[in-house]
Scaffold this active site. Structure first.
Site, PDB file in Angstrom:
ATOM      1  N   ASP A 102       0.880  -1.174   0.000  1.00  0.00           N
ATOM      2  CA  ASP A 102       0.000   0.000   0.000  1.00  0.00           C
ATOM      3  C   ASP A 102       0.919   1.227   0.000  1.00  0.00           C
ATOM      4  O   ASP A 102       2.129   1.124   0.226  1.00  0.00           O
ATOM      5  CB  ASP A 102      -0.848  -0.051   1.281  1.00  0.00           C
ATOM      6  CG  ASP A 102      -1.497   1.274   1.612  1.00  0.00           C
ATOM      7  OD1 ASP A 102      -2.177   1.839   0.736  1.00  0.00           O
ATOM      8  OD2 ASP A 102      -1.294   1.768   2.742  1.00  0.00           O
ATOM      9  N   ASP A 127      -0.253   5.146   1.031  1.00  0.00           N
ATOM     10  CA  ASP A 127      -0.508   6.093   2.129  1.00  0.00           C
ATOM     11  C   ASP A 127      -0.500   5.397   3.484  1.00  0.00           C
ATOM     12  O   ASP A 127      -1.286   4.492   3.724  1.00  0.00           O
ATOM     13  CB  ASP A 127      -1.851   6.786   1.920  1.00  0.00           C
ATOM     14  CG  ASP A 127      -1.786   7.783   0.772  1.00  0.00           C
ATOM     15  OD1 ASP A 127      -2.620   7.693  -0.135  1.00  0.00           O
ATOM     16  OD2 ASP A 127      -0.878   8.652   0.785  1.00  0.00           O
ATOM     17  N   GLY A 178     -10.642   7.693  -0.157  1.00  0.00           N
ATOM     18  CA  GLY A 178     -10.690   8.592  -1.314  1.00  0.00           C
ATOM     19  C   GLY A 178     -10.839  10.045  -0.908  1.00  0.00           C
ATOM     20  O   GLY A 178     -11.761  10.380  -0.149  1.00  0.00           O
ATOM     21  N   GLY A 179      -9.947  10.879  -1.458  1.00  0.00           N
ATOM     22  CA  GLY A 179      -9.985  12.302  -1.085  1.00  0.00           C
ATOM     23  C   GLY A 179     -11.259  13.003  -1.506  1.00  0.00           C
ATOM     24  O   GLY A 179     -11.828  13.797  -0.746  1.00  0.00           O
ATOM     25  N   GLU A 193     -14.236  11.647  -2.069  1.00  0.00           N
ATOM     26  CA  GLU A 193     -15.338  11.131  -1.240  1.00  0.00           C
ATOM     27  C   GLU A 193     -15.299  11.742   0.161  1.00  0.00           C
ATOM     28  O   GLU A 193     -16.332  12.063   0.746  1.00  0.00           O
ATOM     29  CB  GLU A 193     -15.246   9.610  -1.144  1.00  0.00           C
ATOM     30  CG  GLU A 193     -15.466   8.858  -2.446  1.00  0.00           C
ATOM     31  CD  GLU A 193     -14.253   8.837  -3.377  1.00  0.00           C
ATOM     32  OE1 GLU A 193     -14.300   8.108  -4.380  1.00  0.00           O
ATOM     33  OE2 GLU A 193     -13.260   9.560  -3.110  1.00  0.00           O
ATOM     34  N   ARG A 194     -14.086  11.903   0.692  1.00  0.00           N
ATOM     35  CA  ARG A 194     -13.914  12.503   2.020  1.00  0.00           C
ATOM     36  C   ARG A 194     -14.422  13.946   2.027  1.00  0.00           C
ATOM     37  O   ARG A 194     -15.141  14.365   2.925  1.00  0.00           O
ATOM     38  CB  ARG A 194     -12.415  12.476   2.364  1.00  0.00           C
ATOM     39  CG  ARG A 194     -12.034  12.346   3.799  1.00  0.00           C
ATOM     40  CD  ARG A 194     -10.564  11.961   3.919  1.00  0.00           C
ATOM     41  NE  ARG A 194     -10.341  10.617   3.431  1.00  0.00           N
ATOM     42  CZ  ARG A 194      -9.212  10.203   2.860  1.00  0.00           C
ATOM     43  NH1 ARG A 194      -8.202  11.048   2.668  1.00  0.00           N
ATOM     44  NH2 ARG A 194      -9.075   8.962   2.477  1.00  0.00           N
ATOM     45  N   HIS A 225     -10.196  19.109  -4.336  1.00  0.00           N
ATOM     46  CA  HIS A 225      -9.308  17.950  -4.481  1.00  0.00           C
ATOM     47  C   HIS A 225      -8.177  18.269  -5.453  1.00  0.00           C
ATOM     48  O   HIS A 225      -7.011  17.927  -5.214  1.00  0.00           O
ATOM     49  CB  HIS A 225     -10.100  16.723  -4.949  1.00  0.00           C
ATOM     50  CG  HIS A 225      -9.337  15.454  -4.810  1.00  0.00           C
ATOM     51  ND1 HIS A 225      -8.974  14.672  -5.874  1.00  0.00           N
ATOM     52  CD2 HIS A 225      -8.827  14.842  -3.717  1.00  0.00           C
ATOM     53  CE1 HIS A 225      -8.293  13.630  -5.450  1.00  0.00           C
ATOM     54  NE2 HIS A 225      -8.199  13.706  -4.137  1.00  0.00           N
TER      55      HIS A 225
HETATM   56  C1  XBP Z   1      -5.377   6.299   1.273  1.00  0.00           C
HETATM   57  C2  XBP Z   1      -6.558   7.050   0.800  1.00  0.00           C
HETATM   58  C3  XBP Z   1      -6.370   8.188  -0.187  1.00  0.00           C
HETATM   59  C4  XBP Z   1      -5.531   9.303   0.453  1.00  0.00           C
HETATM   60  C5  XBP Z   1      -5.668  10.606  -0.275  1.00  0.00           C
HETATM   61  O1  XBP Z   1      -4.938   5.509   0.200  1.00  0.00           O
HETATM   62  O2  XBP Z   1      -7.677   6.732   1.203  1.00  0.00           O
HETATM   63  O3  XBP Z   1      -7.652   8.696  -0.483  1.00  0.00           O
HETATM   64  O4  XBP Z   1      -5.996   9.530   1.770  1.00  0.00           O
HETATM   65  O5  XBP Z   1      -5.413  10.425  -1.665  1.00  0.00           O
HETATM   66  P1  XBP Z   1      -4.013   4.162   0.427  1.00  0.00           P
HETATM   67  P2  XBP Z   1      -6.448  11.015  -2.744  1.00  0.00           P
HETATM   68  O6  XBP Z   1      -4.827   3.041  -0.141  1.00  0.00           O
HETATM   69  O7  XBP Z   1      -2.745   4.425  -0.321  1.00  0.00           O
HETATM   70  O8  XBP Z   1      -3.773   4.006   1.916  1.00  0.00           O
HETATM   71  O9  XBP Z   1      -6.805  12.409  -2.283  1.00  0.00           O
HETATM   72  O10 XBP Z   1      -5.687  10.992  -4.043  1.00  0.00           O
HETATM   73  O11 XBP Z   1      -7.629  10.077  -2.705  1.00  0.00           O
HETATM   74 MG    MG Z   2      -2.850   3.151   3.458  1.00  0.00          MG
END
Ligand code: XBP
Ligand code: MG
Length: 259
Positions: A8, A10, A51-52, A54-55, A80
């Site tokens: 993964d 983030d 997802g940014g 969606e957040r 975003h």
């Molecule tokens: C974590 C997420 C991503 C990031 C933000 O992804 O949920 O949405 O928080 O990135 P990972 P975006 O699977 O790598 O842990 O704003 O591009 O969604």
């Molecule tokens: Mg992660």
């Protein structure tokens, strides 16, 4: 036999939520003079939404209830886009660093001929830049596949990113391991049938570690050994997650028929 490891991004490769995304989201709010600010506790709760965009949409529906749906969607998309611009600036400024121990594990896996992949919910608009910054161009060349949010229909905790990564790696789930940092990622890996190592991240709020096949607080280094959070297969972890740790974990999961 362990043939592939899928990382993964983030929270796993780096504490991007703490050092990057949250900071960038707040800069995006400020750049539009909006009265919003995500403090750490707020953001940790919002991270339960994958997802940014969606957040942002969820947050605006709660904090700007009078916005029409179309306007909310437009604002979320603009925020975003700005967030990703600011996040790329933070990456370029060297503000995002690899988690301690992850690069030596990455190199050892490559040296042992184990295939490497990425499965992230993040957007390709910044993932490529971040991977080059964290791993360096040589290590990026060792990645056989990089699956990002735009490559799949459903984001984590759906298994799509891992299923697609396995297809690209031409490996079945039984011969691979996922490395994750959060509840959504752990659920996605398990839904794809993968044994999962959870390396809990700073912004991961009370994951159900017992869903993992092994859970630790860090990859571990000599200076800061990994602490075990959950170890149902009694895997020998001597302060660091190594290739041998992953091989032992894979064998134990295969023997136990764990998927
Ligand atoms: C974590 C997420 C991503 C990031 C933000 O992804 O949920 O949405 O928080 O990135 P990972 P975006 O699977 O790598 O842990 O704003 O591009 O969604
Ligand atoms: Mg992660």
């Amino acid at each position: 036999m362990l043939q592939a490891v899928i990382f993964d991004v983030d929270g796993t490769l780096a504490e991007t939520e703490r050092d990057g995304h949250r900071v960038a989201f707040n800069r995006a709010f400020a750049s539009l003079d909006l009265p919003y600010h995500w403090d750490t506790d707020t953001y940790i709760q919002l991270l339960k939404i994958s997802g940014g965009v969606e957040r942002l949409t969820f947050y605006l529906s709660r904090n700007a209830p009078t916005l029409a749906e179309a306007e909310r969607a437009r604002l979320a998309a603009e925020l975003h886009r700005r967030k990703n611009d600011f996040f790329r600036e933070l990456i370029a400024a060297g503000r995002i660093r690899p988690r301690p121990g992850v690069l030596s594990l990455f190199d050892s896996l490559h040296d042992e001929g184990i295939q490497l992949g990425i499965a992230t919910t993040g957007s390709r608009e910044w993932v490529t830049l971040l991977l080059n910054s964290l791993l360096g161009t040589n290590r990026v060349l060792h990645l056989r596949t990089v699956i990002t949010a735009g490559d799949v229909r459903k984001k984590k905790p759906a298994p799509d990113a891992y299923v697609h990564a396995l297809e690209q790696l031409e490996v079945t789930a039984e011969h691979a391991i996922a490395i994750e940092d959060s509840q959504n990622g752990l659920l996605a890996a398990k839904a794809a049938g993968l044994p999962c190592l959870l390396v809990r991240s700073a912004f991961c709020d009370e994951p159900d570690v017992q869903r993992a096949d092994l859970a630790v607080d860090e990859f571990g280094t000599l200076e800061k050994p990994a602490q075990i959070l959950w170890n149902p297969h009694s895997i020998g972890v001597d302060g660091r997650i190594t290739v041998e740790t992953l091989r032992s974990l894979h064998s134990a999961c295969s023997a136990a028929g764990t998927r």
